[in-house]
Design a protein around this motif. Structure first.
Motif, mmCIF file in Angstrom:
data_model
loop_
_atom_site.group_PDB
_atom_site.id
_atom_site.type_symbol
_atom_site.label_atom_id
_atom_site.label_comp_id
_atom_site.label_asym_id
_atom_site.label_seq_id
_atom_site.Cartn_x
_atom_site.Cartn_y
_atom_site.Cartn_z
ATOM 1 N N PHE A 48 0.863 -1.188 0.000
ATOM 2 C CA PHE A 48 0.000 0.000 0.000
ATOM 3 C C PHE A 48 0.896 1.233 0.000
ATOM 4 O O PHE A 48 1.802 1.359 0.819
ATOM 5 C CB PHE A 48 -0.875 -0.029 1.249
ATOM 6 N N GLY A 49 0.656 2.144 -0.938
ATOM 7 C CA GLY A 49 1.486 3.337 -1.061
ATOM 8 C C GLY A 49 2.554 3.234 -2.132
ATOM 9 O O GLY A 49 3.221 4.220 -2.443
ATOM 10 N N PHE A 50 2.716 2.050 -2.726
ATOM 11 C CA PHE A 50 3.726 1.858 -3.763
ATOM 12 C C PHE A 50 3.409 2.682 -5.006
ATOM 13 O O PHE A 50 4.290 3.306 -5.595
ATOM 14 C CB PHE A 50 3.826 0.373 -4.119
ATOM 15 N N SER A 51 2.148 2.670 -5.403
ATOM 16 C CA SER A 51 1.720 3.400 -6.596
ATOM 17 C C SER A 51 0.216 3.621 -6.524
ATOM 18 O O SER A 51 -0.480 2.999 -5.720
ATOM 19 C CB SER A 51 2.057 2.617 -7.873
ATOM 20 N N ASN A 52 -0.283 4.480 -7.407
ATOM 21 C CA ASN A 52 -1.721 4.702 -7.480
ATOM 22 C C ASN A 52 -2.444 3.419 -7.861
ATOM 23 O O ASN A 52 -3.529 3.119 -7.337
ATOM 24 C CB ASN A 52 -2.022 5.808 -8.494
ATOM 25 N N GLY A 53 -1.851 2.627 -8.773
ATOM 26 C CA GLY A 53 -2.476 1.378 -9.199
ATOM 27 C C GLY A 53 -2.603 0.375 -8.073
ATOM 28 O O GLY A 53 -3.617 -0.336 -7.974
ATOM 29 N N VAL A 54 -1.594 0.298 -7.215
ATOM 30 C CA VAL A 54 -1.677 -0.591 -6.051
ATOM 31 C C VAL A 54 -2.717 -0.070 -5.064
ATOM 32 O O VAL A 54 -3.537 -0.833 -4.524
ATOM 33 C CB VAL A 54 -0.294 -0.729 -5.372
ATOM 34 N N ASN A 55 -2.700 1.224 -4.812
ATOM 35 C CA ASN A 55 -3.675 1.807 -3.882
ATOM 36 C C ASN A 55 -5.106 1.537 -4.344
ATOM 37 O O ASN A 55 -5.971 1.155 -3.545
ATOM 38 C CB ASN A 55 -3.455 3.318 -3.767
ATOM 39 N N SER B 157 -1.369 -11.055 -0.431
ATOM 40 C CA SER B 157 -1.040 -11.011 -1.852
ATOM 41 C C SER B 157 -0.690 -9.581 -2.234
ATOM 42 O O SER B 157 -0.589 -8.697 -1.373
ATOM 43 C CB SER B 157 -2.208 -11.538 -2.698
ATOM 44 N N HIS B 158 -0.481 -9.369 -3.537
ATOM 45 C CA HIS B 158 -0.022 -8.067 -4.027
ATOM 46 C C HIS B 158 -0.928 -7.591 -5.171
ATOM 47 O O HIS B 158 -0.510 -7.558 -6.336
ATOM 48 C CB HIS B 158 1.423 -8.167 -4.504
ATOM 49 N N PRO B 159 -2.164 -7.221 -4.856
ATOM 50 C CA PRO B 159 -3.069 -6.771 -5.916
ATOM 51 C C PRO B 159 -2.619 -5.434 -6.503
ATOM 52 O O PRO B 159 -2.020 -4.606 -5.811
ATOM 53 C CB PRO B 159 -4.407 -6.625 -5.179
ATOM 54 N N ALA B 160 -2.908 -5.253 -7.771
ATOM 55 C CA ALA B 160 -2.550 -3.996 -8.435
ATOM 56 C C ALA B 160 -3.411 -3.814 -9.671
ATOM 57 O O ALA B 160 -3.868 -4.782 -10.273
ATOM 58 C CB ALA B 160 -1.080 -3.983 -8.827
ATOM 59 N N VAL B 161 -3.626 -2.556 -10.022
ATOM 60 C CA VAL B 161 -4.249 -2.199 -11.291
ATOM 61 C C VAL B 161 -3.133 -1.727 -12.207
ATOM 62 O O VAL B 161 -2.356 -0.833 -11.845
ATOM 63 C CB VAL B 161 -5.299 -1.089 -11.101
#
Length: 289
Positions: free
Chosen positions: A15-22, A239-243
């Motif tokens: 969380f906070g890595f990128s907008n897509g992850v957020n 896990s590591h969800p992301a857009v």
């Protein structure tokens, strides 16, 4: 005879890595089974993540400690044995681990940086749910001891100790066999060491933590195979969800974040958790650790 209650924490890392992850973490929380997340206080999108967390009070937030493959809080001049001139840690967990173990100056700087990341989290005003770490470097004995030393000051009540059955993982997916064998052996020993240390200090940890051996591939298919086999009654699945977004760095192999997001949004995954008696919760709510 009534069954004893079973609890599962579904955590999204980075969380906070990128907008897509957020976006993926918030969507998984609002529409899926995600109950918890771990904040990278040095991430490019950390301020957005903090703002989102404040508007989602039921999302528990812990610290995702970054000591490898990322950026430090403190300036390079203050921690020259930890980072390069741009403030970046080593990209090699192995090299970083050796340095933290055997370099006295690095260990001293390590304590300063860990404190700085905890202080940055406190400045957010969020309640600290737990502590885990990027690439699990937080279970390195030197790092774990520092966290234990700081636990009372920063109210660290739970620390992640990876723990999953190798046979169960291989039964579901035999890809990356050698990596799984090595990681199972290494993190199995670190888990046993950590259990003794944390128990002696009254710091909690889940009985089983799933995600390490299947990192990047916590898909719907995998979860549907995993959940019915879990025997423990207090479990964390992460896990590591992301857009996927053009121009943004990825927190895993291309496309894996979207597959893991789909798994967290899956109604079938929710149904199998319910069918197996699991209550979705987070570490702030669980007292039986």
């Amino acid at each position: 005879m009534p069954h004893s209650p079973r609890f599962v924490i579904i955590n999204g890392d980075d969380f906070g890595f990128s907008n897509g992850v957020n976006q993926a973490i918030i969507k998984s929380h609002e529409q899926g089974v995600l109950t918890s997340t771990s904040l990278m206080v040095t991430g490019d999108a950390v301020e957005e993540a903090i703002a989102l967390a404040r508007t989602h009070p039921n999302l528990a937030v812990g610290l995702h400690l970054v000591l490898v493959c990322g950026r430090a809080i403190l300036p390079p001049s203050q921690i020259p044995h930890l980072v390069d001139s741009m403030g970046n840690f080593s990209d090699s967990p192995f090299q970083a681990g050796l340095r933290y173990q055997f370099h006295a100056a690095a260990r001293e700087e390590l304590q300063q940086e860990i404190r700085a990341q905890l202080e940055k989290f406190c400045e957010s005003g969020l309640t600290l749910s737990h502590v885990d770490g990027h690439l699990h470097l937080h279970v390195h004995p030197v790092v774990l001891h520092i966290l234990v030393e700081l636990a009372q000051e920063f109210d660290i009540r739970v620390i992640r100790l990876p723990s999953e059955e190798l046979g169960m993982s291989l039964k579901l997916d035999r890809r990356r066999l050698l990596t799984k064998l090595v990681w199972s052996a290494v993190f199995g020993r670190l888990r046993r060491y950590g259990e003794v240390l944390l128990t002696s200090q009254g710091i909690g940890f889940a009985k089983r933590v799933y995600g390490l051996l299947q990192t990047g591939s916590m898909t719907e298919e995998y979860l549907l195979g995993l959940v019915p086999q879990i025997q423990a009654d207090l479990v964390e699945i992460y896990s590591h969800p992301a857009v996927l977004k053009d121009g943004e760095p990825q927190n895993g192999p291309l496309g894996t974040g979207e597959l893991e997001l789909a798994a967290l949004l899956s109604e079938q995954v929710r149904q199998v958790l319910t069918a197996k008696g699991f209550e979705l919760t987070n570490f702030l709510k669980v007292t039986r650790l």
